[in-house]
Design an enzyme around this catalytic site. Structure first.
Site, PDB file in Angstrom:
ATOM      1  CG  ASP A 109      -1.876   1.108   1.303  1.00 34.95           C
ATOM      2  OD1 ASP A 109      -2.157   1.703   0.237  1.00 34.95           O
ATOM      3  OD2 ASP A 109      -2.368   1.415   2.408  1.00 34.95           O
ATOM      4  CG  ASP A 111      -2.864   3.654  -2.981  1.00 38.75           C
ATOM      5  OD1 ASP A 111      -4.006   3.184  -3.148  1.00 38.75           O
ATOM      6  OD2 ASP A 111      -2.437   4.060  -1.900  1.00 38.75           O
ATOM      7  CD  GLU A 112      -5.298  -0.935  -0.536  1.00 41.76           C
ATOM      8  OE1 GLU A 112      -5.813  -1.887   0.042  1.00 41.76           O
ATOM      9  OE2 GLU A 112      -5.848   0.170  -0.652  1.00 41.76           O
TER      10      GLU A 112
END
Ligand SMILES: [Mg+2]
Length: 360
Positions: A9, A104-105
């Site tokens: 993350d 983003d993860e």
């Protein structure tokens, strides 16, 4: 066979990209999303802004109250998307099993050690180093035997964290975990659990599967298993999406339409941002309304063309809400979902223009 799962993350992703690209933003409380005229919602807050209590999905007005000198920056989704692609290319050096959750993860299954590095912990360390050296950004990672524990672990030492919960520690880790840290337990369920004297994983473990099911529904059964370290969900690189839904239960039932509209806008923003890493548009919007007495209503609208951005979803969901005829009936939960997906043609801009809250 024991699996090795990493959850990666990025730290305050949008804000960190802005601080990387504009040195004058560094070290300053900064918010991506919203606007200086105090309209709109915070998409991401920099760590400096978080120190003032500013959080994602907070209204810009509230953010400015908490920190008058906070800097509002317009999102540059094309840049974030490019960076996201570069991050995924780094992941792909280490595994072919990548399941992105958003820009983003992602979950990675590194059970098969593609590069012969030796341990999942070292793979995570190397991924973090690659991201820092090549992209100038920090990520936090959680390493464990399943998705559930890996995801919780990645959050424990942010920013720039690396947390490893090995197989022998999973049971003890889950037992000490406060219920509000359980991924997916919202504030309302957490309060409900505490009201039943359930504060940690160990407390949950005292309940039978049947009791968990009766008290918390389907998710209760899931928690019954995860507190025992069991989460068999696989990392799915090419999941075909049937629908995408977000919902929120309110701490107090809402009766005013304006309050509901504000909450609905937040949900539409969340839904659209989850869709950002999928080249998909959906043709059906469904609004779910649960009332104070637990009765439920859904309203659905289908369109000829697919949609994907906040404004488009918002326009339809708002109509559905206004036409639902609520008459100040207390509402406990709102949910909005998009379904009936089709693949987007290539080269379509996946992103809406800067997200702004248009106040009716
Ligand atoms: Mg993040």
């Amino acid at each position: 066979m024991q699996r090795k799962i990493i959850h990666v993350d990025m730290d305050a992703f949008y804000a960190s990209v802005e601080q990387r690209d504009f040195p004058e933003y560094r070290g300053r409380p900064l918010v991506v999303g919203g606007s200086p005229d105090k309209r709109g919602v915070v998409a991401t807050a920099s760590y400096e802004a978080r120190r003032f209590g500013i959080r994602s999905a907070m209204s810009s007005r509230r953010a400015a109250q908490l920190c008058p000198e906070v800097l509002f920056v317009l999102p540059r989704f094309d840049v974030y998307k490019r960076v996201s692609r570069a991050i995924r290319a780094i992941f792909a050096r280490y595994t072919d099993l990548i399941e992105p959750l958003s820009l983003d993860e992602a979950y990675l299954d590194v059970t098969v050690d593609k590069r012969g590095i030796g341990s999942a912990l070292d793979i995570a360390r190397q991924i973090k180093a690659d991201i820092k050296n090549e992209l100038g950004l920090t990520a936090s990672a959680g390493v464990s035997i399943n998705k559930f524990v890996a995801k919780i672990a990645s959050d424990l030492q942010k920013p720039d964290g690396l947390t490893f919960i090995g197989p022998s520690r999973v049971t003890a880790f889950m037992e000490q975990l406060p219920v509000e840290k359980f991924y997916g337990v919202g504030k309302v369920t957490a309060e409900k659990m505490k009201g039943m004297n359930l504060f940690t994983g160990a407390d949950l473990k005292n309940l039978s599967e049947q009791e968990m099911l009766e008290r918390f529904g389907k998710v209760g059964r899931f928690y019954y298993h995860v507190v025992r370290g069991i989460d068999d969900r696989t990392v799915q690189p090419h999941r075909t999406l049937k629908s995408m839904a977000v919902e929120d239960t309110f701490l107090k039932d809402l009766t005013h339409l304006e309050d509901l509209e504000l909450e609905l806008h937040k949900l539409c923003l969340k839904l659209a941002s989850r869709l950002q890493n999928q080249p998909l548009t959906g043709r059906t919007v469904t609004l779910k309304i649960k009332f104070g007495d637990f009765s439920q209503m859904t309203r659905t609208q289908s369109m000829k063309i697919g949609i994907c951005n906040t404004d488009q979803i918002w326009t339809i969901a708002l109509d559905l809400l206004r036409l639902a005829g609520l008459n100040e009936r207390p509402v406990r939960l709102l949910g909005v979902s998009l379904s009936n997906f089709s693949k987007m043609p290539n080269n379509t801009n996946l992103f809406s223009p800067p997200e702004q809250l248009r106040l009716f």
